[in-house]
Design an enzyme around this catalytic site. Structure first.
Site, mmCIF file in Angstrom:
data_model
loop_
_atom_site.group_PDB
_atom_site.id
_atom_site.type_symbol
_atom_site.label_atom_id
_atom_site.label_comp_id
_atom_site.label_asym_id
_atom_site.label_seq_id
_atom_site.Cartn_x
_atom_site.Cartn_y
_atom_site.Cartn_z
ATOM 1 C CG ASN A 29 -43.829 37.040 -68.932
ATOM 2 O OD1 ASN A 29 -43.930 37.430 -67.766
ATOM 3 N ND2 ASN A 29 -44.373 35.921 -69.356
ATOM 4 C CG HIS A 68 -39.433 37.500 -68.677
ATOM 5 N ND1 HIS A 68 -40.187 36.534 -68.048
ATOM 6 C CD2 HIS A 68 -39.431 37.159 -69.993
ATOM 7 C CE1 HIS A 68 -40.621 35.658 -68.933
ATOM 8 N NE2 HIS A 68 -40.188 36.018 -70.124
ATOM 9 C CB SER A 91 -46.765 33.219 -67.657
ATOM 10 O OG SER A 91 -46.013 34.411 -67.542
ATOM 11 N N GLY A 92 -43.902 32.638 -69.413
ATOM 12 C CA GLY A 92 -43.181 32.837 -70.664
ATOM 13 C C GLY A 92 -43.163 31.583 -71.520
ATOM 14 C CB THR A 111 -57.700 29.457 -75.727
ATOM 15 O OG1 THR A 111 -56.792 28.707 -76.543
ATOM 16 C CG2 THR A 111 -59.082 29.474 -76.356
ATOM 17 N NE ARG A 137 -39.189 29.239 -68.643
ATOM 18 C CZ ARG A 137 -39.506 30.067 -69.647
ATOM 19 N NH1 ARG A 137 -39.907 31.303 -69.400
ATOM 20 N NH2 ARG A 137 -39.433 29.676 -70.905
ATOM 21 C CB VAL A 160 -49.684 35.759 -75.458
ATOM 22 C CG1 VAL A 160 -49.654 37.127 -76.125
ATOM 23 C CG2 VAL A 160 -48.320 35.473 -74.831
ATOM 24 C CB CYS A 199 -41.502 37.790 -73.395
ATOM 25 S SG CYS A 199 -41.019 36.071 -73.274
ATOM 26 C CD GLN A 253 -36.172 34.353 -70.299
ATOM 27 O OE1 GLN A 253 -35.041 34.451 -70.741
ATOM 28 N NE2 GLN A 253 -37.176 33.899 -71.031
#
Ligand SMILES: NC(=O)c1ccc[n+]([C@@H]2O[C@H](COP(=O)([O-])OP(=O)(O)OC[C@H]3O[C@@H](n4cnc5c(N)ncnc54)[C@H](OP(=O)(O)O)[C@@H]3O)[C@@H](O)[C@H]2O)c1
Length: 354
Positions: free
Chosen positions: A330, A242, A179-180, A12, A235, A15, A149, A176
């Site tokens: 990423n 990224h 979502s990383g 879920t 970030r 990734v 990533c 980055q």
């Protein structure tokens, strides 16, 4: 290619969702079991907070999320894992012991001596570590890891430079995407209108994993590449993709034109084998002054999100160095896409399936 069935751990998450989308119409890998933690028991369509603008695949939406147990993957030829590291550390060896070939995104075992850390275009020969892994652990199955990533795009760019020009020193600054950090990720009040100049443990991971991936596998372990690396990770308020700036120094002279040629010509085993998730061009070099950009370039290439986009290839300091900027998606190239490509490569080598 023989049809394979797969289970997915952490289905879920940010990734996990990419796997569900990318495997929806895969020619020979079918997602049979979606597993989760707190969402176990719910229908996938209601459990996953779908992050992509494309619709959630219908077949997956109607599947029930099962609890994270080898019993629930019964009959699967392989298991993809998009679990957080702490859960992966506990759970993945249970699957390997039960006979499953696990391909994991988690950092827990990336640096273990007998765990291959794979980017199919860069170091496919490291899969030979699996023979030693099985002997040492007694597992019927196995664990193969995919990199952090930020490392994936970086090592894909370093590989052709290392081979052609004797790369020895690299200075990297990453920008980055949010979502990383997974879902829900960095709180909006911290990242909006801001840049955070620190990501816990990230710089160490980038250095260690890059040296392992670019190293030589022999006799059941990897001799890491002898590279000097200085890394700064940040970030930034970008959703996906990224961006990294790179200063690369070599033991001899190099020109931006020669480096561009090596990057553009780079191909690996996935391209030779025509694997379905292999982009025609693993690295795309753009010549405009202001590319790559996350919003414009993260889905570049023949398999969207699987190509690393490079730009601003230019002189560094003196004749022995260059600078460039690179971008990789990423959660696709840095996540699910590389793991799926690894599964395709393992299938082509006869390492998967009963
Ligand atoms: N995000 C990226 O760009 C990226 C790229 C490469 C690698 N990775 C790595 O990939 C992994 C997943 O990252 P992510 O960004 O997708 O994280 P995420 O969005 O936080 O998703 C985590 C997933 O793991 C499940 N989970 C959490 N704790 C669990 C437990 N104790 N037992 C079973 N399932 C559990 C969650 O399911 P429930 O919601 O049902 O609890 C969810 O499906 C991490 O190891 C990360 O380091 C991430």
């Amino acid at each position: 290619m023989k049809q394979l069935t797969a289970g997915l751990l952490g289905s879920t998450g940010a990734v996990g969702q990419r796997y569900v989308a990318m495997l929806d119409d895969h020619p020979f890998i079918r997602l049979e079991t979606l597993m989760g933690g707190e969402s176990a028991g719910k229908m996938y369509g209601e459990a996953a907070r779908w992050l992509s603008p494309t619709e959630i695949p219908r077949a997956a939406a109607r599947m029930k999320v099962r609890s994270t147990s080898p019993e629930n993957a019964k009959g699967c030829d392989l298991v993809f894992s998009a679990l957080p590291s702490e859960a992966a550390e506990r759970v993945e060896p249970r699957f390997a012991k039960a006979g499953f070939n696990v391909i994991t995104e988690a950092s827990a075992r990336r640096m273990d001596e007998h765990v291959p850390l794979i980017i199919p275009e860069v170091n496919p020969s490291h899969l030979s570590l699996l023979d030693v892994q099985r002997k040492r652990t007694g597992w019927r199955g196995s664990i193969v890891a995919t990199p952090n990533c930020t490392v994936t795009g970086l090592t894909m760019v370093m590989k052709p430079l290392l081979g052609r020009f004797k790369l020895r020193k690299v200075v990297v600054t990453s920008m980055q995407a949010i979502s990383g950090a997974g879902f829900p990720g960095v709180p909006s009040l911290l990242i909006t209108d801001n840049v955070i100049p620190y990501i816990k443990n990230e710089e160490e991971k980038v250095a260690d994993e890059s040296r392992k991936i670019l190293g030589v596998a022999a006799g059941g372990s990897v001799s890491p590449a002898n590279l000097e690396l200085a890394i700064s990770c940040n970030r930034v308020p970008v959703v996906d993709g990224h961006l990294e700036t790179l200063y690369a120094e070599f033991s001899g002279a190099v020109t931006p034109a020669a480096a561009t040629k090596a990057l553009t010509r780079f191909r690996g085993a996935p391209q030779e084998l025509h694997l379905p998730t292999a982009p025609e061009h693993p690295i795309i070099v753009r010549t405009e002054h202001d590319r790559p950009q996350p919003r414009l370039d993260r889905f570049a290439g023949s398999v969207p999100g699987m190509s690393v986009v490079v730009g601003r290839v230019r002189n560094g300091i003196g004749r022995n160095s260059i600078q460039l900027t690179l971008l990789s998606h990423n959660t696709i190239r840095g996540g699910a896409g590389t793991a799926i490509l690894t599964a395709e490569l393992m299938a082509a080598q006869g390492r998967l399936g009963r």
